[in-house]
Design an enzyme around this catalytic site. Structure first.
Site, PDB file in Angstrom:
ATOM      1  N   ARG A 143       0.827  -1.207   0.000  1.00  0.00           N
ATOM      2  CA  ARG A 143       0.000   0.000   0.000  1.00  0.00           C
ATOM      3  C   ARG A 143       0.865   1.262   0.000  1.00  0.00           C
ATOM      4  O   ARG A 143       1.004   1.934  -1.033  1.00  0.00           O
ATOM      5  CB  ARG A 143      -0.943   0.007   1.231  1.00  0.00           C
ATOM      6  CG  ARG A 143      -2.107   0.980   1.145  1.00  0.00           C
ATOM      7  CD  ARG A 143      -1.800   2.448   1.423  1.00  0.00           C
ATOM      8  NE  ARG A 143      -1.211   2.676   2.747  1.00  0.00           N
ATOM      9  CZ  ARG A 143      -0.792   3.861   3.168  1.00  0.00           C
ATOM     10  NH1 ARG A 143      -0.906   4.935   2.392  1.00  0.00           N
ATOM     11  NH2 ARG A 143      -0.235   3.990   4.363  1.00  0.00           N
ATOM     12  N   ASP A 144       1.502   1.562   1.098  1.00  0.00           N
ATOM     13  CA  ASP A 144       2.270   2.806   1.186  1.00  0.00           C
ATOM     14  C   ASP A 144       3.427   2.793   0.192  1.00  0.00           C
ATOM     15  O   ASP A 144       3.815   3.841  -0.349  1.00  0.00           O
ATOM     16  CB  ASP A 144       2.797   2.978   2.623  1.00  0.00           C
ATOM     17  CG  ASP A 144       3.229   4.406   2.937  1.00  0.00           C
ATOM     18  OD1 ASP A 144       2.962   5.294   2.106  1.00  0.00           O
ATOM     19  OD2 ASP A 144       3.825   4.627   3.998  1.00  0.00           O
ATOM     20  N   HIS A 165       6.679   4.882  12.481  1.00  0.00           N
ATOM     21  CA  HIS A 165       6.664   4.769  11.012  1.00  0.00           C
ATOM     22  C   HIS A 165       7.573   5.869  10.453  1.00  0.00           C
ATOM     23  O   HIS A 165       7.178   7.021  10.355  1.00  0.00           O
ATOM     24  CB  HIS A 165       5.215   4.953  10.539  1.00  0.00           C
ATOM     25  CG  HIS A 165       5.001   4.784   9.062  1.00  0.00           C
ATOM     26  ND1 HIS A 165       4.157   3.833   8.545  1.00  0.00           N
ATOM     27  CD2 HIS A 165       5.502   5.451   7.998  1.00  0.00           C
ATOM     28  CE1 HIS A 165       4.142   3.915   7.216  1.00  0.00           C
ATOM     29  NE2 HIS A 165       4.953   4.908   6.861  1.00  0.00           N
ATOM     30  N   HIS A 214      10.350   7.435   7.501  1.00  0.00           N
ATOM     31  CA  HIS A 214      10.728   7.385   6.094  1.00  0.00           C
ATOM     32  C   HIS A 214      12.236   7.543   5.986  1.00  0.00           C
ATOM     33  O   HIS A 214      12.897   7.950   6.927  1.00  0.00           O
ATOM     34  CB  HIS A 214       9.965   8.459   5.307  1.00  0.00           C
ATOM     35  CG  HIS A 214       8.524   8.090   5.101  1.00  0.00           C
ATOM     36  ND1 HIS A 214       7.962   7.897   3.863  1.00  0.00           N
ATOM     37  CD2 HIS A 214       7.545   7.826   5.992  1.00  0.00           C
ATOM     38  CE1 HIS A 214       6.698   7.552   3.998  1.00  0.00           C
ATOM     39  NE2 HIS A 214       6.409   7.503   5.281  1.00  0.00           N
ATOM     40  N   CYS A 223       7.813   9.897  -2.800  1.00  0.00           N
ATOM     41  CA  CYS A 223       8.100  10.276  -4.166  1.00  0.00           C
ATOM     42  C   CYS A 223       9.603  10.511  -4.238  1.00  0.00           C
ATOM     43  O   CYS A 223      10.104  11.479  -3.671  1.00  0.00           O
ATOM     44  CB  CYS A 223       7.352  11.535  -4.561  1.00  0.00           C
ATOM     45  SG  CYS A 223       7.849  12.124  -6.186  1.00  0.00           S
ATOM     46  N   ASN A 251       9.823   4.571   2.309  1.00  0.00           N
ATOM     47  CA  ASN A 251       9.788   4.002   3.648  1.00  0.00           C
ATOM     48  C   ASN A 251      11.123   3.334   3.992  1.00  0.00           C
ATOM     49  O   ASN A 251      11.945   3.063   3.115  1.00  0.00           O
ATOM     50  CB  ASN A 251       8.681   2.932   3.712  1.00  0.00           C
ATOM     51  CG  ASN A 251       7.300   3.545   3.676  1.00  0.00           C
ATOM     52  OD1 ASN A 251       6.796   3.990   4.685  1.00  0.00           O
ATOM     53  ND2 ASN A 251       6.689   3.592   2.495  1.00  0.00           N
TER      54      ASN A 251
END
Lengths: 296, 296
Positions: free
Chosen positions: B21-22, B213, B215, B246, B255
């Site tokens: 998903r992400d 979470h 990045h 992006c 991620n």
């Protein structure tokens, strides 16, 4: 909340910049002497106070460093900045002394296999050489910084007993080295070994400062840096642009990028004396000199 | 020496895999449904037990997720694995329930500006929506996991007061969310903020589990993971191959790569239940699906 919550007991970190030497030494194409000088100038403009400029290794082994004397003579040396050169042996020390250097960096491994392969000496023989180097350096007013390679593991031998690393570090201190740098030569350190080796060596040294030298490992190197700070290590080695190693050989990746290290240390609230914007430009310049693509 | 020397109080970490998903949602070219299913299969083969498979967002906004139902129906679902879908609003929840999902993931920001820009609601309005979502989900036997975006800082507002993040987390727990995930939406976290926000939220939650979470940020993310573990957080989000964000927009990087995270956690002596070799293959497959070059 602050550094003490993170178990970090100091407010300043000394960054030892290795880009011009460790970063560039394996570049396949000869980099113009003027560009090497320009990189050093950008580093000192950014606030780097300790720079490993070149290496007095025989040009047959490292042709990239054949212009060692020209680079050292080309820099506009400044007050308060220490310019270093790596010396692989006693002969290199003599050349460095002749070039008027006030500080050299020695290297040996804690792994018998790795030391034999790279320096053609046993660890005991290397220690004898280090003693001789320290004596000669001291008698010429030259300070010695000493790398201990494969401190966090060796690709041939696996984990090196911590006691062996501690023993080498203590001997190097006894011989006169003012700083020991623990090298993760082939990127084998994880946070547990980084903490264990770092804290054990740290607690056994009497007056020498201790540094950690990690190579890139998909980011794990910054967890290694963090636990090293927690282990009481306040000197970290890095190379502008993350250059070094051989980008195509697994286990021989580039150094930690100085600009990323500075960013992380500043986010931690630690002082480095280095300007993030300027070191980022120096890193970009360094990457531009490299034949490889660097993503750090 | 071990985990306790590093101030880590547990032996297992739960990895919440967000790659399908992400990781994929912002890919510019539509990825074949069969490839998405193949990625999920590889992830569960590797030992991933919690997988964010897709998103019930309107295809006008995220066309890449238009095949949500097909992907969910195409997976050979296994005992002991939780399949999640992100839902942006109540409508998404209804679609997820219709598709037979047993767990959904909600999202809101702790920053008023960011929440307004992304969800067109104030934080208070989003919390009302979360309450309604949790009630409906509970009455349909669906568990809710909740992201709090910009938890470590917002590009528009800067640092978000920790009390605000704590307050939102407590409310979400009260509404019934079984797990809160603190999102570093635009890569602003450093080890101090990661530790501060993480530990403050952790100590205020009564029974909900807490996740972090992050990045990618040139490696600093792994220092953030380490201090999160030290702050008592035992759930980490990541995406196989490091996909997501992006790649060309600063501050919206991919991620954390699951394979790198697993490598680091295993080096720490923490159990993940994930096979490093297999997850690396899944990561390579994921990178092959991406239009961008990923170096993680």
């Amino acid at each position: 909340m602050g550094l003490s919550d993170l178990h970090i007991d100091f407010k300043k970190v000394s960054i030892f910049e290795v880009g011009p030497r460790d970063g560039l030494q394996n570049e396949p194409d000869f980099i113009a002497t003027g560009d090497k000088i320009r990189l050093v100038e950008m580093l000192q403009d950014a606030g780097c106070r300790r720079i490993e400029v070149t290496s007095f290794v025989h040009p047959r082994w490292v042709p990239q460093m054949a212009d060692a004397v020209d680079v050292l003579n080309g820099i506009s040396r400044r007050e308060g900045i220490t310019y270093n050169a790596l010396i692989p042996n006693f002969k290199g020390l003599e050349r460095a002394v002749d070039a008027g250097l006030k500080e050299v960096v020695t290297i040996m491994s804690s792994s018998e296999s790795h030391n034999t392969k790279n320096l053609n000496m046993s660890v005991a023989e290397s220690l004898e050489e280090m003693k001789r180097i320290n004596e000669y350096a001291a008698s010429h007013g030259v300070r010695v910084r000493s790398y201990i390679g494969t401190a966090y593991g060796c690709p041939m031998e696996g984990a090196i007993p911590v006691e062996k690393v501690v023993d080498i570090a203590k001997k190097l201190e006894e011989y006169g080295s003012y700083e020991i740098s623990l090298g993760d030569t082939t990127g084998m350190a994880g946070p547990v070994s980084a903490y264990e080796v770092g804290s054990r060596v740290r607690e056994q040294l009497k007056k020498a400062s201790l540094a950690a030298h990690f190579h890139r490992a998909s980011g794990i190197e910054f967890a290694n840096v963090l636990v090293s700070l927690q282990a009481g290590i306040d000197v970290i080695d890095s190379a502008a642009g993350g250059l070094g190693g051989c980008p195509y050989a697994p286990g021989a990746t580039g150094n930690i990028a100085t600009e990323t290290l500075v960013d992380m240390l500043h986010r931690l609230g630690l002082e480095t004396g280095i300007d993030l914007e300027k070191i980022t430009k120096a890193g970009d310049f360094a990457k531009g000199l490299s034949a490889y693509e660097h993503t750090a």
